[in-house]
Design a protein around this motif. Structure first.
Motif, PDB file in Angstrom:
ATOM      1  N   ASN A 153       1.010  -1.120  -0.215  1.00  7.35           N
ATOM      2  CA  ASN A 153       0.226   0.157  -0.065  1.00  7.35           C
ATOM      3  C   ASN A 153       0.592   1.258  -0.198  1.00  7.35           C
ATOM      4  N   VAL A 154       0.661   1.828  -0.723  1.00  7.01           N
ATOM      5  CA  VAL A 154       1.605   3.850  -1.191  1.00  7.01           C
ATOM      6  C   VAL A 154       0.627   4.438  -0.242  1.00  7.01           C
ATOM      7  N   VAL A 155       0.932   5.164  -0.081  1.00  6.35           N
ATOM      8  CA  VAL A 155       0.376   6.914   0.235  1.00  6.35           C
ATOM      9  C   VAL A 155       0.776   7.389  -0.865  1.00  6.35           C
ATOM     10  N   MET A 156       1.054   8.610  -1.815  1.00  4.05           N
ATOM     11  CA  MET A 156       1.862   9.550  -1.807  1.00  4.05           C
ATOM     12  C   MET A 156       0.732  11.132  -1.696  1.00  4.05           C
ATOM     13  N   ASN A 157       1.671  11.764  -1.852  1.00  3.67           N
ATOM     14  CA  ASN A 157       0.668  13.658  -2.103  1.00  3.67           C
ATOM     15  C   ASN A 157       0.854  13.901  -3.719  1.00  3.67           C
ATOM     16  N   GLU A 158       0.152  14.657  -4.402  1.00  2.00           N
ATOM     17  CA  GLU A 158      -0.433  14.836  -5.746  1.00  2.00           C
ATOM     18  C   GLU A 158       1.078  14.829  -6.612  1.00  2.00           C
ATOM     19  N   LYS A 159       2.097  15.227  -6.213  1.00  2.00           N
ATOM     20  CA  LYS A 159       2.817  14.692  -6.155  1.00  2.00           C
ATOM     21  C   LYS A 159       4.552  13.633  -6.507  1.00  2.00           C
ATOM     22  N   GLY A 160       3.555  12.810  -5.766  1.00  2.00           N
ATOM     23  CA  GLY A 160       3.924  11.710  -6.163  1.00  2.00           C
ATOM     24  C   GLY A 160       5.324  11.170  -4.813  1.00  2.00           C
ATOM     25  N   MET A 161       5.218  12.440  -4.386  1.00  2.00           N
ATOM     26  CA  MET A 161       6.156  11.919  -2.774  1.00  2.00           C
ATOM     27  C   MET A 161       5.205  10.999  -2.003  1.00  2.00           C
ATOM     28  N   ILE A 162       6.397  10.126  -1.045  1.00  2.00           N
ATOM     29  CA  ILE A 162       5.864   9.149  -0.487  1.00  2.00           C
ATOM     30  C   ILE A 162       5.379   9.617   0.959  1.00  2.00           C
ATOM     31  N   ALA A 163       4.126   9.511   1.473  1.00  2.00           N
ATOM     32  CA  ALA A 163       4.221   9.912   3.205  1.00  2.00           C
ATOM     33  C   ALA A 163       4.210   8.490   3.492  1.00  2.00           C
ATOM     34  N   GLU A 164       3.585   7.147   3.393  1.00  2.00           N
ATOM     35  CA  GLU A 164       3.507   5.995   4.136  1.00  2.00           C
ATOM     36  C   GLU A 164       3.641   4.824   2.848  1.00  2.00           C
ATOM     37  N   ILE A 165       4.462   3.748   3.069  1.00  2.00           N
ATOM     38  CA  ILE A 165       4.801   2.717   2.648  1.00  2.00           C
ATOM     39  C   ILE A 165       4.516   1.198   3.626  1.00  2.00           C
ATOM     40  N   GLN A 166       3.348   0.159   3.351  1.00  2.00           N
ATOM     41  CA  GLN A 166       3.017  -0.705   4.104  1.00  2.00           C
ATOM     42  C   GLN A 166       3.093  -2.287   2.854  1.00  2.00           C
ATOM     43  N   GLY A 167       4.795  -2.711   2.481  1.00  2.00           N
ATOM     44  CA  GLY A 167       4.352  -3.797   1.785  1.00  2.00           C
ATOM     45  C   GLY A 167       4.758  -5.103   2.680  1.00  2.00           C
ATOM     46  N   THR A 168       4.262  -6.026   1.959  1.00  2.00           N
ATOM     47  CA  THR A 168       4.712  -7.268   2.531  1.00  2.00           C
ATOM     48  C   THR A 168       4.587  -8.652   1.666  1.00  2.00           C
ATOM     49  N   GLY A 169       5.528  -9.253   2.015  1.00  2.00           N
ATOM     50  CA  GLY A 169       5.803 -10.567   1.304  1.00  2.00           C
ATOM     51  C   GLY A 169       4.754 -11.304   1.551  1.00  2.00           C
ATOM     52  N   GLU A 170       3.466 -12.135   0.477  1.00  2.00           N
ATOM     53  CA  GLU A 170       2.758 -12.622   1.464  1.00  2.00           C
ATOM     54  C   GLU A 170       3.505 -14.164   1.765  1.00  2.00           C
ATOM     55  N   HIS A 171       3.441 -14.624  -0.259  1.00  2.00           N
ATOM     56  CA  HIS A 171       3.724 -15.943  -0.301  1.00  2.00           C
ATOM     57  C   HIS A 171       5.284 -15.565  -0.713  1.00  2.00           C
ATOM     58  N   ALA A 172       6.358 -14.859  -0.607  1.00  2.00           N
ATOM     59  CA  ALA A 172       7.604 -14.780  -1.166  1.00  2.00           C
ATOM     60  C   ALA A 172       7.445 -13.479  -1.022  1.00  2.00           C
ATOM     61  N   LEU A 173       9.344 -13.581  -1.044  1.00  2.00           N
ATOM     62  CA  LEU A 173      10.247 -12.531  -1.175  1.00  2.00           C
ATOM     63  C   LEU A 173      10.333 -11.299  -2.343  1.00  2.00           C
ATOM     64  N   PHE A 174      10.471 -10.039  -1.871  1.00  2.00           N
ATOM     65  CA  PHE A 174      10.191  -9.646  -3.381  1.00  2.00           C
ATOM     66  C   PHE A 174      11.584  -8.363  -3.189  1.00  2.00           C
TER      67      PHE A 174
END
Lengths: 239, 239, 239, 239, 239, 239
Positions: A189-210
């Protein structure tokens, strides 16, 4: 791989924002992302949490919940188990952090805005929808505060939206629905502002790593999705 | 006295029932009585409470809740206080008793139907609306059970609806909205079947006591109101 | 049909009120209606709920509970389940509303009276007994407040009592005991003042619906029963 | 020092035991020690805690609670605070341990006896009274089990009672009432069998420490007090 | 009988006290009695419980908990069950009472010291270890308050320690480990000051009753054990 | 900018792992990352959550808690507030997801490993430390299961560790301590396996947003940090 609903890998589902959905709240939005439907209500209160008393600064917080039958099988209400669903706790903390990045809390002054996100129908991406819809409800509530002279300067500093991206059957895809989400190798899940800057990122490799390079590709997809959402938010807000 | 919305004393507000409002539940209805809006979702589960195990009989139960901003000021969620709102407890027991009168529980067999009534916007009469909308959701859920052959005989035996009546500024009036309800001398909720027989009555002299003859007049008003609701329920159900 | 204890259909069980049952409370009554026994203790506190602060008005509230073995099988204590029994919630709200009708809350001033109703032995009619006994405990507590000059005018404005009536085996009967209550077709609790005006009515068609004319007959029975209780209350209070 | 009620230092208050106080429980006793009044109800259940399943052994447990106005000021009910009063937790563990010493748990077989001790009026010594009264209720419940042939041998092996002793204004005294208890230098509860053997001792130097020789004197006083209680228990049980 | 670890009947296990174990608290001690290990942290707060407000007096309180795997099998955390372990409630009340006897609460002034006792490894005697270790943490916290001039006079008035004694296979033994504790006929915890005066005693005849003369012998053993602990406490505190 | 403890921007604090820290658990590790200290205990249980019953698959879950004085000011225990700290809920879900990526759950079979992470001293990075230490405890517990023949194949498939990275005063830095964490512009926790593949990423722009290119730099720092931790984990495990 083809997507069940025929979308291309970098395509959002339909986005629909209904402002003033409920009459009582200071801001009220029904957001529909495909079949996912979330009511986002913003309430202004003249108090702040204890750690902000006397600071001159305000606060934005969020509560997230699902109706028992927002999903295929019925979930017991939190009060029946006397404990808040742990997933909801995690999600509402994310929504609160994301929406605080939208606002200059000093301009808000010592008051709080509570964003209630109640999922009435779930089909994947409910946390992202809550952030994107919650932003519009927040915008409206702050607009009323500014228009009525309660606060002097409109305190929005970032236009915030959120989207989920992931790796499904080896493909990097945008805006996963429930069936995709439940089989994804990674779900970010990626939260951004209107310029594409990142406010928050939450990422899970649910069945495999990335890899780091997977992550870069997903961030680019997220930029595309968030940009589509911002466009709809602005249209709804007549900006 | 004239009513704020111009209705005559024995006139219902507009009644709107939207079936299949949410896709997941076995029955799902949005009921709108004037500005009061309640989502009523029916869930079928293959279990019964302990006291019915082995009895061959089924069960109907209800849960009632309001979104935090269904009302003018925000109410904390039950889980924030770790206790269910006492008014909600009282109301959901009423809804459950009322809807059990609609069904031959032996024909239902050892299964339960849970009716979730979530008020998204409140303007008086939410418990009555929950019963009237909940009946349609229940009807749909039982229809699916019968159509699919899970149960043999369609178990509906009473067509149930509910309405509030009261004494406002000395007048006996039908279907109180929030502003009337908060100043009423008496507030009586009447649950009836399609023949005007009483399933449940709950009346409170909120600011003054009332007589047996007042009660008789109110029951007659309630009959009129319930009859209007039954008409809309039947129309929605294509009966 | 004949009643198990030989009473006629319109006859109350024996009524016994013991004042000053416990030494500590401002008012304390043991009420016995047949084999139903409830301790009703009234406590005066110098605070009011938040919504009344600064209003000049007082408050009457009630709490209802049963000892674990007030009944044939043992009930777990509320604290063991971390939730108040839903039936108790419903009943104590009824008791509170009923007893508030007894008092001019402005004459009471900004203080509260809490009526604790603890059922030590149950044989039907515990909610009605709690109201009738609670009224006497309340009367005594308010008497002390007036006698000691804390409040100027004795604030009782209605003499409140309650009784259950119902339809058992087709007969309209007064004051149901447990065995009658559990087989009744309708069970109606009626709270009245000494003039037979209705403060609250709660009626349930437990196994069958009932008509408006049934209701009228039951109200008349309730008048008779409440009048017998008022007589005993007055005798106990030496009025 | 003279005692407020004129008792000599080694004198118990009046002891009164009323058997069959409540009709429903398998054993029910009202114990009155001076102005302290506790209802002790014994319930037999056909289950044991998980750690005893399959062991052939039974269990005795206790629950202790006070009515809100058993004391001079009102105590909130446990359920209002969603947590059991810590003092009650401590006391009911003591009562349970004490009464388990009365019984051969193997003879009881895989069933439980729950002793509910509900203090309706408190004037010191409520935990000791609960044990002494609880023993009689337990005796009656076990008697019924034996008489009805459910268990073969009457399983009572110790005749249990309890009393408080303490040091008040330098004097070693028996059976402290509330006013003595709240100023005592030491407060010791002693649970014994009919031969003066100790089942449990709990002693606190509330405002001062005490010596081993103080303790010996207090044990002797406790023997005297327990012996007086056993006499009354036996009289009530017609032994 | 010989003890599993070869100790004589009146011999303590090894005693180890590590001061300043954790950096943040005002006092922090790791106490090890044989294989039993407890972290005792003392926190000073500038508030007192409501019943002491305006009294000029301070308060000492304790909280006791075990890590889930302090024991052979895992115990669920209290929060998972929404209720504090009843044994912990009983123990922390004991620790609080014991440590309050150490301090002149008036000299402390209107502030509280909270002693958190967290058992990280249990092998019998955890409550006694908590008191003995908690005393040293309390001593350090009060020392800092005095050294910094917040309070004028060092308020320690009794040097408090605790030990368990019991009857195992007929022998009176000192400092029971877990295997002894679980088979003991009597288990007595004795809290004393440095002169052998008793602050608190809690004794249970777990599988058999015991006599007054047994108790006297156990008190003497406890004196010996407590004296060994005081020696180590003083050494750790460089007194 | 220079770091308070003199570290270079890409330098970890000291890492110390003590195996078999507590005797009872199947795996027990004290991990110290600078001044942050966490006890990680692994418990094996022969049950799985309901959704895995009959699946042949096992489960790994985690619980995270801090001692009240792990931090500068005392935090109330969860049980005192009857609700688990929301931050702890979020963190223990992260730990569980991270450690599940370490294990082939089918090889584990239908059993669970619970990793209890109890922070005894906090100085930033407690969630990362919990994962890194928890992995070693998990490794030991699974080793015992394999050595004893309970499971056939050692089920570890990824060697998991975690580290925090962030942007402090404009610099990209590795392994933030508490003082850095509380002023960071971005704070990102990265869970990786021994090859630098990402299992989970959680990043927050706490006081400012960050770019995709910032994120790439932080991922590279995280790789460096995790590689240092894996080295210490392997050393501790004698691999």
């Amino acid at each position: 791989m083809t997507r069940a609903d025929g979308r291309s890998f970098d395509e959002m589902r339909s986005i629909k924002l209904t402002r003033n959905f409920i009459t009582h709240p200071e801001g009220s939005v029904l957001i529909e992302i495909g079949n996912t439907k979330v009511i986002c209500n913003a309430t202004v209160e003249d108090t702040v949490p204890p750690f902000l008393k006397g600071s001159g600064s305000g606060w934005i917080t969020a509560e997230y919940s699902m109706l028992p039958r927002a999903t295929g099988t019925r979930n017991q209400r939190d009060i029946s188990k006397l404990r808040q669903n742990a997933r909801s706790v995690e999600i509402q903390r994310l929504i609160g952090r994301a929406l605080r990045m939208a606002v200059d809390l000093n301009k808000l002054g010592e008051r709080s805005v509570i964003i209630d996100c109640d999922v009435i129908q779930a089909d994947g991406g409910t946390r992202a929808a809550s952030i994107s819809g919650g932003f519009v409800a927040l915008y409206d509530a702050l607009g009323k505060l500014t228009d009525s002279g309660v606060i002097k300067d409109f305190p929005i500093i970032n236009h915030i939206s959120a989207v989920s991206v992931g790796i499904v059957e080896g493909e990097h895809v945008l805006d996963l629905d429930y069936s995709e989400d439940s089989t994804a190798f990674a779900d970010v899940n990626v939260v951004m502002n209107e310029k594409g800057m990142i406010a928050e990122i939450q990422g899970t490799g649910e069945h495999a790593l990335f890899s780091g390079s997977d992550l870069s590709k997903l961030i680019m997809l997220a930029e595309k999705g968030n940009s589509a959402i911002v466009e709809q938010q602005k249209k709804a807000l007549c900006l």
